[in-house]
Motif scaffolding. Structure first.
Motif, short mmCIF file in Angstrom:
data_model
loop_
_atom_site.label_atom_id
_atom_site.label_comp_id
_atom_site.label_asym_id
_atom_site.label_seq_id
_atom_site.Cartn_x
_atom_site.Cartn_y
_atom_site.Cartn_z
N TRP A 158 -29.40 39.87 -21.66
CA TRP A 158 -28.17 40.34 -22.31
C TRP A 158 -28.36 41.57 -23.22
CZ3 TRP A 158 -29.26 34.86 -23.19
CH2 TRP A 158 -28.64 34.03 -22.25
N GLY A 159 -29.60 42.01 -23.39
CA GLY A 159 -29.88 43.06 -24.37
C GLY A 159 -29.24 44.40 -24.06
N GLY A 161 -26.33 44.79 -22.47
CA GLY A 161 -24.89 44.68 -22.30
C GLY A 161 -24.12 45.11 -23.54
N MET A 162 -22.81 45.00 -23.45
CA MET A 162 -21.96 45.42 -24.57
C MET A 162 -21.46 44.22 -25.38
SD MET A 162 -19.70 48.63 -23.33
CE MET A 162 -18.64 47.79 -22.18
N ILE A 163 -21.76 43.02 -24.90
CA ILE A 163 -21.23 41.84 -25.57
C ILE A 163 -22.36 41.10 -26.26
CG2 ILE A 163 -19.94 39.69 -25.22
CD1 ILE A 163 -18.72 41.01 -22.76
N GLU A 164 -22.14 40.84 -27.52
CA GLU A 164 -23.20 40.23 -28.33
C GLU A 164 -23.16 38.70 -28.27
OE1 GLU A 164 -23.02 41.38 -32.41
OE2 GLU A 164 -24.97 40.58 -32.89
N THR A 165 -22.00 38.13 -27.95
CA THR A 165 -21.83 36.69 -28.08
C THR A 165 -22.92 35.88 -27.36
OG1 THR A 165 -19.47 37.06 -28.31
CG2 THR A 165 -20.16 34.81 -27.83
N ILE A 167 -26.00 36.61 -26.53
CA ILE A 167 -27.33 36.76 -27.16
C ILE A 167 -27.31 36.14 -28.57
CG2 ILE A 167 -27.16 39.03 -28.30
CD1 ILE A 167 -29.83 39.72 -26.91
N PHE A 168 -26.14 36.20 -29.18
CA PHE A 168 -25.99 35.61 -30.52
C PHE A 168 -26.25 34.10 -30.44
CE2 PHE A 168 -23.36 33.53 -33.74
CZ PHE A 168 -23.69 34.23 -34.88
N HIS B 163 -23.40 53.74 -23.73
CA HIS B 163 -24.14 52.48 -23.67
C HIS B 163 -23.37 51.59 -22.71
CE1 HIS B 163 -26.43 48.95 -24.81
NE2 HIS B 163 -25.29 48.30 -24.99
N ASP B 164 -23.99 51.30 -21.57
CA ASP B 164 -23.33 50.51 -20.54
C ASP B 164 -22.02 51.22 -20.18
OD1 ASP B 164 -22.91 48.55 -18.74
OD2 ASP B 164 -22.78 46.90 -20.15
N LEU B 259 -13.64 47.73 -22.43
CA LEU B 259 -13.60 46.51 -23.24
C LEU B 259 -12.74 46.62 -24.49
CD1 LEU B 259 -17.10 44.81 -23.40
CD2 LEU B 259 -15.11 44.21 -22.05
N GLN B 304 -13.89 45.73 -30.46
CA GLN B 304 -14.47 44.84 -29.45
C GLN B 304 -13.76 43.49 -29.53
OE1 GLN B 304 -16.73 46.16 -27.36
NE2 GLN B 304 -16.35 48.02 -28.55
N GLU B 306 -14.79 40.61 -29.13
CA GLU B 306 -15.56 39.57 -29.82
C GLU B 306 -15.56 39.78 -31.34
OE1 GLU B 306 -19.53 39.56 -28.33
OE2 GLU B 306 -19.95 41.62 -28.93
N PRO B 343 -19.57 48.79 -29.52
CA PRO B 343 -20.03 47.49 -29.04
C PRO B 343 -21.47 47.20 -29.43
CG PRO B 343 -20.14 49.07 -27.28
CD PRO B 343 -19.56 49.80 -28.46
N PHE B 344 -21.87 46.00 -29.17
CA PHE B 344 -23.25 45.58 -29.34
C PHE B 344 -24.18 46.53 -28.58
CE2 PHE B 344 -26.69 42.91 -27.43
CZ PHE B 344 -27.41 42.72 -28.58
N GLY B 345 -25.23 46.95 -29.23
CA GLY B 345 -26.19 47.83 -28.57
C GLY B 345 -25.89 49.31 -28.76
N LEU B 364 -21.23 40.51 -35.71
CA LEU B 364 -20.43 39.56 -34.92
C LEU B 364 -19.75 38.54 -35.82
CD1 LEU B 364 -19.64 38.71 -32.05
CD2 LEU B 364 -21.62 37.20 -32.05
N ARG B 365 -20.49 38.02 -36.75
CA ARG B 365 -19.92 37.06 -37.69
C ARG B 365 -20.21 37.56 -39.10
NH1 ARG B 365 -18.37 35.53 -33.60
NH2 ARG B 365 -18.74 33.63 -32.39
#
Lengths: 327, 695
Positions: A158-159, A161-165, A167-168, B163-164, B259, B304, B306, B343-345, B364-365
């Motif tokens: 998952w590293g 990707g754009m979604i953290e959930t 990997i979180f 990124h992606d 996204l 995002q 999320e 986004p993440f990354g 994220l949180r």
């Protein structure tokens, strides 16, 4: 032997050994004072006669920390890691020393603390425990290796990707697993220590292997001891936290009360640590561990007079029906 | 060969009808994003107005994407291939090629293009080009140049990239430099000001009007500088084309990702700004409440999914920023503000500022009490003022950009959110909360940062000329913030507020310098502040006053031989004791005390200070010291012992590097030492016990 019974017996044993707790508290405090001294000296130099001290007692100002850093040319902060490292190294060795003494007390016939028994145990088992530490560091290495492998897998999956959930949550599961494995490794090391004290062998590796088998066969019971005592630890911290927040720490009497609360909490933690060992020792005896069944084929234990003295199985409370572990 | 000069001076160079700025450099760009190769293919028509009295024979352009072309670029050398927490990935180079450059209706300039390296002479750097013109551009005339270009985006590392399926496209097109006529800013003669791309700076450009058409796959959600005027979908090719327009800006950036969750709300000035707040502004600045009133703004959040739990926090932070920047310095004049949550990354593209378009970033949180994303949103919005509208030169005077913004951000965060705990993150828990660590204000953190290395450089230097990147960060951000805080404490809040507003109002949509700010500060305050600016802005003086030693003792009867009524009287210990005891028996006798206070100036900065001396009977004496000599002494003879001494009792001088030595109390406060020492010991004991539990 149930976990509850082991904890009860262990707690009772430790509660009787108040002098042991006191000795350990003095030792621990001296050790901590070693690392505290440069900080206290820096505080005294900077704020000894400063009016700012009266304000800072109500809340820390990070700029004071930086002032002190500048004022001491960074020596105090530079010295801190060294002092911390030395203290932790000393703590590690002290831990090995104390464990031998404490387990000797808990494995003795009447389980009563005497300075002679304690200090003799400290000296007698230090090098065996030191060898055990080296052996169990391999175990620790395996645990950390598993953690690193899983982390690499997370990154791979998952590293990018754009979604953290994912990997979180995966990292939380991994950390939980890491904690679990560390607990298991700690348990194994503890039972190996008990084995080294109770049985007349000196081989740390043999004790560790035996302990792994013992812990895996009785995993539920062993883990319950850990969970119950950890919950007790969390409760102690919660109580301490509430009390310390309620104490107005803005005057000398308030600070004195805080100091008392802190040291009572430290004593409760020492009690808890000793109760771990005592309960595990009770569990060890209660489960009537299979006498080194395979060991004789590999190794003949040399005769050792202390082994007779440290063989308390006959006077132990009878193991209950649950205790019939696999042979 | 014919050159077509456009007589647009009257239309473009001077603020045109409805425009706020002199539109010197305007762009009409068409660009297509290839999401497979992460490449942009674009063409632009750039219109440049020669607002100088010079005949300009060359043009200079930024090609900033070439900073990521190879390891030899100035950016790569300065940054060590790192930017913030990200490390540049070698497989993911970025670059820009100018395929064709032609004067509209005139000569092809492509072959005449050459790379120049005005800052460091690094021949391998390709971030600036110069192109000679067949004929110079006369004063007041404009030139249009058509440029075809290809831009390969790097993987997000420093402000820009992909990124992606996420794209943050900044510094992506050939952009003209600033031509400075003699006397403008620091120019002694007419010259191009077109710096290479550096690790720590990227902005200096003229205002203009931008019209940008972006074509990309239809599933992408797009955000950009300015207002979206049009969207055309081409079902056949599966693409969409967006048209964005904005005038009075110095740059253009955009973002795209399938996204993004797009949320639009209105900053309702009527609702969010109270009548009392308007009245306060009008009182301070002597303007009418109508003049102080703010403008409604369309706030467009691209977040995002999320992170949707933080949507309210994002909008509240932006509303706070629009409100206070608007009330303090002047209303935000644009119709939109787009803020992007990467986004993440892709954290390397977060925390960036472009005209009417900012990027932020959130965990994220987010932990309770953690001011993330708030601080970054307020800070990046602040750049709309400090750098975008007051369009300073970030390369040459970074404090005017980041430092002024740090000062403003800190004030707003402390006002709107108060003190907060440092975010010591352990999984999703804030250890600061769990361990009841103290709360701190942003201004305290700024001063703490400044003290890391307070005077290694002059405050204002070229961004690449500071001692190291830490010195750049300290000077450009927190030291400037602390310097302006100190100035505010010296002058008073209202005067400082007038200085800042006047500076912004005078110089918005222009290119001010530090000298311009100093001029405004002198004029508005009515004082000559040059000693302050020369020591703390143009210089690197260290400010440190200390109470050196203090004594307070009872005045004794003097011993010796005295002439009395023509005779010699000897006063020895016995006689003195006798006299004193008879005095003490007298009615209402109060012993006198002589108190001596020595104050020293430890640093090389000289600034007048107040000294407050307190006595045990509650009386207070105040003295002023000009600080000129290295030390001074105050002596008091009073019927009370001295209790305490304090230099700068109101702590106006945040620049003083040691507040602890600014005071002396005769009866020390031991509780603080006990408290912290016991805390340190307590946590050491805990650490040792934890170690014992694991092994």
């Amino acid at each position: 032997m149930t976990a509850r019974k082991a904890i009860w017996l262990g707690a009772r044993t430790v509660s009787r050994a108040k002098r042991l707790i006191l000795v350990l508290w003095i030792f621990l405090t001296l050790l901590a004072a070693l690392a505290t001294t440069p900080v206290a000296a820096a505080i005294s130099k900077s704020l000894g006669h400063s009016k700012w001290a009266a304000e800072l007692i109500r809340g820390l100002d990070p700029s004071w920390i930086m002032e002190t850093y500048r004022d001491t040319h960074g020596y105090v902060l530079a010295a801190m890691p060294v002092m911390l490292g030395l203290s932790l190294l000393a703590a590690l060795l002290a831990h090995l020393l104390i464990a031998g003494g404490a387990i000797s007390v808990f494995a003795s016939q009447d389980r009563r603390y005497t300075a002679a028994l304690f200090f003799e145990g400290c000296g007698r088992y230090f090098w065996r425990f030191f060898r055990l530490l080296l052996a169990s560091s391999l175990l620790l290495g395996i645990v950390l290796g598993i953690n690193a492998g899983l982390k690499a897998l997370e990154t791979r999956l998952w590293g990018e990707g754009m979604i953290e959930t994912p990997i979180f949550y995966a990292s939380r599961v991994r950390l939980a697993l890491l904690l679990f494995l560390l607990v298991a490794a700690g348990m194994v090391a503890d039972y190996a220590k008990i084995r080294l004290v109770v049985e007349p062998g000196r081989s740390a590796i043999r004790a560790l292997l035996w302990s792994m088998r013992f812990a895996s066969r009785n995993f539920g019971r062993c883990l319950r001891i850990w969970v119950v005592l950890m919950l007790a630890g969390a409760l102690f911290y919660f109580v301490y936290d509430r009390i310390s927040r309620a104490i107005p720490q803005t005057s000398s009497p308030g600070v004195f009360l805080l100091l008392i609360a802190q040291q009572l909490y430290i004593m409760s933690r020492l009690w808890l640590r000793l109760t771990f060992w005592a309960s595990q020792t009770e569990m060890y005896f209660g489960l009537k561990p299979p006498a080194p069944a395979s060991a004789p084929e590999l190794f003949v234990w040399p005769p050792e007079p202390r082994a007779v003295l440290a063989e308390p199985a006959l006077t132990m409370p009878q193991a209950d029906e649950e205790a019939a572990g696999p042979a | 060969m014919m050159m077509r000069w456009f007589p647009l001076f009257a239309v473009l160079c001077l603020p045109s009808f409805g425009a706020l700025s002199r539109q010197i450099a305007s762009y009409d760009i068409k660009v297509t994003l290839d999401t497979k190769t992460h490449t942009l293919r674009g063409s632009e028509v750039m219109t440049w107005v020669n607002a100088s009295p010079d005949r300009v024979a060359t043009l200079q352009f930024h090609l900033y994407m070439n900073a990521f072309k190879n390891e030899s670029s100035t950016f790569m050398r300065e940054s060590g291939r790192r930017f913030r927490p990200d490390r540049f990935q070698k497989k993911e180079w970025g670059w820009i090629d100018v395929n064709r450059m032609q004067v509209v209706g005139g000569a092809d300039l492509t072959k005449a293009i050459r790379f120049i390296h005005p800052d460091d002479g690094n021949a391998a750097d390709q971030t600036v080009i110069e192109v000679p013109l067949p004929e110079p551009v006369p004063p007041g005339k404009s030139i249009q140049v058509a440029i075809d270009f290809t831009t390969k985006l790097p993987k997000v590392v420093a402000r820009t990239g992909y990124h992606d399926e996420y794209y943050l496209v900044g510094q992506w097109f050939p952009k003209i430099g600033v031509y400075e006529k003699a006397g403008f800013r620091y120019a002694k003669q007419g010259r191009w000001n077109c710096h290479q791309f550096h690790a720590n700076s990227e902005f200096f450009a003229d205002f203009g009007r931008y019209r940008v058409e972006v074509t990309l796959p239809a599933q992408f959600v797009v955000g950009a500088t300015g207002v979206e005027k049009l969207r055309k979908d081409d079902v056949k090719s599966g693409t969409s084309t967006y048209v964005f327009e904005q005038e009075d800006v110095i740059d253009f950036a955009w973002t795209a990702s399938p996204l993004f969750q797009r949320i639009e709300r209105k900053f309702d000035a009527e609702k969010l700004v109270s009548a009392q707040e308007l009245a306060e502004v009008s009182r301070i600045h002597g303007i009418s409440p109508a003049e102080a009133r703010l403008k409604d703004v369309r706030m467009i959040l691209l977040i995002q999914p999320e992170h949707s739990a933080t949507i309210e926090r994002h909008f509240k932070a932006l509303e706070t920023a629009i409100k206070y920047f608007g009330l303090w310095y002047g209303k935000y004049p644009y119709d939109t503000l787009t803020f992007v949550d990467p986004p993440f990354g892709a954290g390397g593209s977060g925390g960036m500022e472009y005209p009417t378009f900012i990027t932020c970033g959130t965990p994220l949180r987010p932990m309770p009490g953690e001011l993330d994303p708030e601080t970054v949103i307020i800070h990046e919005f602040g750049h709309q003022y400090w750098m975008q509208m007051a369009a300073t030169n970030e390369f040459e005077e970074p404090p005017l950009d980041e430092g002024f913004n740090t000062y403003s951000t800190t004030k707003i965060c402390d006002l709107a959110y108060g003190a907060s705990r440092l975010p010591f993150r352990a999984m999703t828990f804030n250890l600061g909360d769990i361990l009841d660590m103290p709360k701190m204000k942003a201004v305290q953190l700024d001063r703490a940062g400044y003290l890391l290395d307070p005077v290694v450089d002059d405050l204002v230097r070229n961004s690449w000329s500071y001692y190291n990147s830490l010195s750049y960060s300290l000077n450009a951000y927190v030291r400037t913030g602390v310097t302006l805080d100190t100035l505010e404490n010296i002058l008073g809040g209202d005067v400082m507020a007038r200085i800042m507003r006047t500076y912004f109002q005078t110089w918005q949509f222009n290119h001010p310098t530090m000298d311009d700010f100093i001029k405004v500060a002198n004029q508005v305050s009515g004082s000559d502040l040059s000693p302050f600016f020369s020591q703390f802005v143009r210089g690197n003086r260290l400010l440190d006053y200390m109470v050196a030693d203090v004594t307070s003792s009872k005045v004794r009867t003097p011993l010796g031989v005295f002439d009395k009524d023509g005779a010699k009287v000897t006063v020895d210990f016995k006689e003195a004791g006798k006299q004193e005891s008879s005095q003490e028996k007298g009615k209402g006798y109060k012993p006198m005390y002589e108190s001596v206070v020595n104050i020293r100036r430890e640093g090389d900065a000289i600034w007048p200070v107040e000294v407050r001396v307190g006595f045990k009977d509650g009386s207070v004496e105040r003295r002023q010291w000009d600080g000129q000599y290295r030390w001074t002494r105050f002596t008091f003879v009073k019927p009370s012992e001295l209790a305490d001494v304090e230099i700068d009792p109101e702590r106006k001088l945040l620049l003083d590097v040691n507040w602890a030595n600014n005071s002396y109390v005769m009866k020390p406060e031991s509780a603080v030492l006990s408290k912290w020492a016991s805390n340190v010991m307590f946590w050491m004991q805990n650490t040792v016990l934890w170690l014992g539990s694991v092994l």
